[in-house]
Enzyme design. Structure first.
Site, PDB file in Angstrom:
ATOM      1  N   GLU A 126      -0.989   9.316 -14.676  1.00 41.38           N
ATOM      2  CA  GLU A 126       0.330   9.028 -15.075  1.00 41.38           C
ATOM      3  C   GLU A 126       0.369   7.749 -15.684  1.00 41.38           C
ATOM      4  O   GLU A 126       1.265   7.151 -16.252  1.00 41.38           O
ATOM      5  CB  GLU A 126       1.554   8.944 -13.951  1.00 41.38           C
ATOM      6  CG  GLU A 126       1.126   8.056 -12.870  1.00 41.38           C
ATOM      7  CD  GLU A 126       2.054   7.958 -11.673  1.00 41.38           C
ATOM      8  OE1 GLU A 126       3.168   7.607 -11.740  1.00 41.38           O
ATOM      9  OE2 GLU A 126       1.878   8.697 -10.602  1.00 41.38           O
ATOM     10  N   CYS A 150       2.227  11.176  -8.872  1.00 43.73           N
ATOM     11  CA  CYS A 150       0.849  11.271  -8.136  1.00 43.73           C
ATOM     12  C   CYS A 150       0.527  12.558  -7.731  1.00 43.73           C
ATOM     13  O   CYS A 150      -0.515  12.354  -7.026  1.00 43.73           O
ATOM     14  CB  CYS A 150       1.305  10.425  -6.833  1.00 43.73           C
ATOM     15  SG  CYS A 150       1.764   8.508  -6.977  1.00 43.73           S
ATOM     16  N   THR A 177       3.236  -3.948  -4.630  1.00 44.27           N
ATOM     17  CA  THR A 177       2.649  -2.475  -4.387  1.00 44.27           C
ATOM     18  C   THR A 177       2.052  -2.047  -5.687  1.00 44.27           C
ATOM     19  O   THR A 177       2.075  -0.839  -5.805  1.00 44.27           O
ATOM     20  CB  THR A 177       3.993  -1.566  -4.117  1.00 44.27           C
ATOM     21  OG1 THR A 177       4.933  -1.547  -5.379  1.00 44.27           O
ATOM     22  CG2 THR A 177       4.732  -1.881  -3.043  1.00 44.27           C
ATOM     23  N   SER A 236      13.451   7.248  -2.680  1.00 47.51           N
ATOM     24  CA  SER A 236      12.042   7.892  -3.096  1.00 47.51           C
ATOM     25  C   SER A 236      11.341   8.197  -1.628  1.00 47.51           C
ATOM     26  O   SER A 236      10.665   8.936  -1.505  1.00 47.51           O
ATOM     27  CB  SER A 236      11.054   7.034  -3.861  1.00 47.51           C
ATOM     28  OG  SER A 236       9.882   7.603  -4.019  1.00 47.51           O
ATOM     29  N   HIS A 250      -0.637  11.103   1.218  1.00 47.84           N
ATOM     30  CA  HIS A 250      -0.400  10.203   0.088  1.00 47.84           C
ATOM     31  C   HIS A 250      -0.165   8.881   0.507  1.00 47.84           C
ATOM     32  O   HIS A 250       0.973   8.714   1.225  1.00 47.84           O
ATOM     33  CB  HIS A 250       0.645  10.995  -0.975  1.00 47.84           C
ATOM     34  CG  HIS A 250       0.872  10.102  -1.835  1.00 47.84           C
ATOM     35  ND1 HIS A 250      -0.056   9.518  -2.925  1.00 47.84           N
ATOM     36  CD2 HIS A 250       2.020   9.484  -2.479  1.00 47.84           C
ATOM     37  CE1 HIS A 250       0.551   8.767  -3.847  1.00 47.84           C
ATOM     38  NE2 HIS A 250       1.951   8.642  -3.440  1.00 47.84           N
ATOM     39  N   LYS A 301       5.301   6.468   8.238  1.00 50.75           N
ATOM     40  CA  LYS A 301       6.508   6.865   8.450  1.00 50.75           C
ATOM     41  C   LYS A 301       6.341   8.582   8.205  1.00 50.75           C
ATOM     42  O   LYS A 301       6.991   9.401   8.691  1.00 50.75           O
ATOM     43  CB  LYS A 301       7.321   6.590   6.835  1.00 50.75           C
ATOM     44  CG  LYS A 301       7.690   4.908   6.979  1.00 50.75           C
ATOM     45  CD  LYS A 301       8.457   4.750   5.893  1.00 50.75           C
ATOM     46  CE  LYS A 301       8.738   3.204   6.050  1.00 50.75           C
ATOM     47  NZ  LYS A 301       9.564   2.615   4.672  1.00 50.75           N
ATOM     48  N   ASN A 352      -1.896   0.660  -4.254  1.00 50.35           N
ATOM     49  CA  ASN A 352      -1.416   1.778  -4.787  1.00 50.35           C
ATOM     50  C   ASN A 352      -2.424   2.457  -6.140  1.00 50.35           C
ATOM     51  O   ASN A 352      -2.427   1.617  -6.878  1.00 50.35           O
ATOM     52  CB  ASN A 352      -0.159   1.845  -5.188  1.00 50.35           C
ATOM     53  CG  ASN A 352       0.523   3.205  -5.416  1.00 50.35           C
ATOM     54  OD1 ASN A 352      -0.116   4.344  -5.437  1.00 50.35           O
ATOM     55  ND2 ASN A 352       2.007   3.101  -5.622  1.00 50.35           N
ATOM     56  N   SER A 378       6.142  12.077  -7.105  1.00 53.73           N
ATOM     57  CA  SER A 378       7.751  11.775  -7.563  1.00 53.73           C
ATOM     58  C   SER A 378       8.106  12.869  -8.718  1.00 53.73           C
ATOM     59  O   SER A 378       7.266  13.102  -9.468  1.00 53.73           O
ATOM     60  CB  SER A 378       7.914  10.356  -7.881  1.00 53.73           C
ATOM     61  OG  SER A 378       7.564   9.580  -6.817  1.00 53.73           O
TER      62      SER A 378
END
Length: 410
Positions: A95, A127, A170, A220, A258, A267, A301, A334
Site C-alpha cells: 500500500e 494490509c 506506530t 479501526s 495481523h 485484543k 508496523n 482496512s
C-alpha cells in the site's frame, strides 16, 4: 499403473501447496520507542507497553518499497536454493507503491533477474494485499497452471505518519517474501480451509494527495475485531470440523494475527477466545501467540507483511517442536477485507527459518537519535524527486530519479 491411479496421484500432488521458503528485510536503522516517547513528553510505558513495541524500523533515503522487497525476495530464493528461472509468478502486495502505473513487481523483476516468461503485477488492499496475492498463488499451484514453477509473493511496505502526530509511534518498515510451490518445506496451507469477511468501511485510508495515512483509531480496532469474528466463523464453516468440547481454537498449536502493533494481537486473541466461550481468554495468550510477537516488537508496523513477519517470528523463536501442528493465521486489511486460514508446519521448518539468523540481523541495525530520525523524515518528504546519485552503489539501493525515472543500484 492404471490411468485412474495416475490421475489420482497427480491430483494429490496438485492439491499440495504452501510456503517453501521465506525471506525478511528491514531497514538498516531504527528508533527506540522509549527515546521517542521522552522526546514527545510522553511516559515511555505509554508507547512501549501500551503498543507492545520496543523499536520501529526507519528507512533511510536509499531504501524504499522496492529495495526492501528485493532484499526479502533474494533471501527467500537463496534459502530455497531456487534459481530466478524457476519463478513463473511474482506478485508484490503493497500500500506504499512508488508509481501510479508501473508496479513494484516490475522493478523487483529487473533487480532479481527474473525471467521474461513470468507473470508479474502488484496487489493493493491495505494490509490484506499480500494475502490476496498469496491465495491467488496457492490456487495457481494447486490448479496445475504452475507446471512445476514457483510463485514469489512479496509483502513490502513503509508505514508512515507525520512527526509529532498521534500515529507517529506506530510506524515501521519492512518486507516479507514467500516462495510458494507444491513442495512446501515450511508450511503446507490447507486447501479449502479459509474464511473471508469483507465490508465497505472508512477506518484507515491514504488519499492520493497525501504521503501519510489517515486513521479513525477506535473505529479501526472495532472493524478489525468484527472482521476477525466474521472470518473466523466462516473458517469454521469451511473446515467443517466438529466443534466438540473446549475452545475451538485449541486445535491450533499457535495463532498468528495481523499485528500492526503487539497489543492489537492481545485484543484479537481475547476476542477470538471469547467467541470460543473461554472464560479466561488471556490465559492462553503467551502459549498460542507470544512467540509470534518477538520480531514484530522490534520492527513496528509493516502493513502487508505484518502477519507474515509474525509467522517468521513464530517459526524462528518457538522453543517447542511444531512439526505436524496446525497454525491459524488471520490477515486484516482496512477498508476492509479479512481472511482466516490455516497451515501445517513441516518437518525441519523451524530449523530452516532459524538458519536465516533473523534476530541477529535485527541486532546489527543502527539506532537513530531523535534529531537524526527527524532529519530522515524531512528528507523522505522529497524522496520521489531526489536527483539520482552519480555513485554506482550496490546492494539494492534507491539512488534517486533521473529523467523522471527511478534508479536503483543492484
Amino acid at each position: 499403473m492404471r490411468a485412474k491411479d495416475t490421475t489420482q496421484q497427480l491430483e494429490g500432488a496438485i492439491m499440495q501447496a504452501g510456503l517453501e521458503a521465506i525471506g525478511v528485510a528491514v531497514p538498516d536503522t531504527y528508533v527506540e520507542l522509549a527515546d521517542l516517547a521522552m522526546a514527545r513528553g510522553v511516559a515511555p510505558g505509554k508507547y512501549v507497553e501500551g503498543l507492545g513495541v520496543t523499536r520501529m524500523g526507519v528507512p533511510l533515503v536509499d531504501e524504499d518499497t522496492v529495495t526492501l522487497a528485493s532484499r526479502a525476495a533474494r533471501m527467500a530464493l537463496e534459502s530455497a536454493g531456487c534459481s530466478p528461472e524457476d519463478v513463473g509468478l511474482l506478485v508484490v502486495g503493497t500500500e506504499t507503491a512508488v508509481d501510479h502505473s508501473k508496479p513494484v513487481a516490475s522493478y523487483v523483476q529487473g533487480l532479481l533477474g527474473l525471467p521474461t516468461r513470468c507473470r508479474i503485477f502488484e496487489t493493493k488492499h491495505a494490509c490484506y494485499g499480500g494475502t490476496a496475492a498469496l491465495q491467488m498463488a496457492l490456487d495457481w499451484v494447486r490448479s496445475g497452471s504452475a507446471k512445476g514453477r514457483k510463485a514469489l509473493i512479496v509483502c513490502s511496505d513503509i508505514a508512515r505518519y507525520g512527526v509529532g502526530t498521534p500515529g507517529e509511534p506506530t510506524q515501521g518498515a519492512g518486507a516479507v517474501a514467500m516462495l510458494v510451490s507444491d513442495t512446501p518445506a515450511l508450511l503446507a496451507l490447507e486447501a479449502g480451509k479459509t474464511g473471508v469477511y469483507s465490508k465497505d468501511v472508512m477506518d484507515f485510508w491514504r488519499p492520493l494527495y497525501s504521503k501519510d495515512a489517515l486513521v479513525d483509531g477506535h473505529y479501526s480496532v472495532q472493524c478489525y475485531l468484527d472482521a476477525l469474528e466474521g472470518a473466523y466463523r466462516a473458517y469454521q464453516e469451511a473446515a467443517a470440523e466438529p466443534v466438540g468440547e473446549g475452545a475451538y481454537s485449541d486445535r491450533f498449536a499457535a495463532l498468528v494475527y495481523h499485528v500492526p502493533y503487539g497489543k492489537m494481537s492481545r485484543k484479537a486473541h481475547r476476542h477470538l477466545r471469547t467467541l470460543d466461550g473461554d472464560a479466561a481468554p488471556d490465559a492462553s495468550f503467551d502459549r498460542l501467540v507470544g512467540n509470534s510477537l518477538v520480531l514484530p516488537s522490534q520492527v513496528g508496523n509493516i502493513y502487508t507483511g505484518s502477519m507474515y513477519l509474525a509467522l517468521a517470528s513464530l517459526l524462528s523463536t518457538a522453543p517447542q517442536d511444531l512439526t505436524g501442528q496446525r497454525v491459524g493465521l488471520f490477515s486484516y486489511g482496512s477498508g476492509s477485507c479479512a481472511e482466516f486460514f490455516s497451515g501445517v508446519v513441516q518437518a525441519g521448518a523451524q530449523e530452516r527459518v532459524k538458519a536465516l539468523g533473523l534476530q541477529a540481523r535485527l541486532s546489527r541495525r543502527r539506532a537513530l537519535s531523535i534529531p537524526e530520525y527527524e532529519d530522515v523524515m524531512r528528507a523522505r518528504e522529497h524522496l520521489d524527486e531526489r536527483p539520482a546519485a552519480d555513485a554506482a552503489g550496490s546492494g539494492f539501493r534507491y539512488q534517486g530519479t533521473r529523467d523522471h525515472k527511478r534508479i536503483y543500484a543492484t
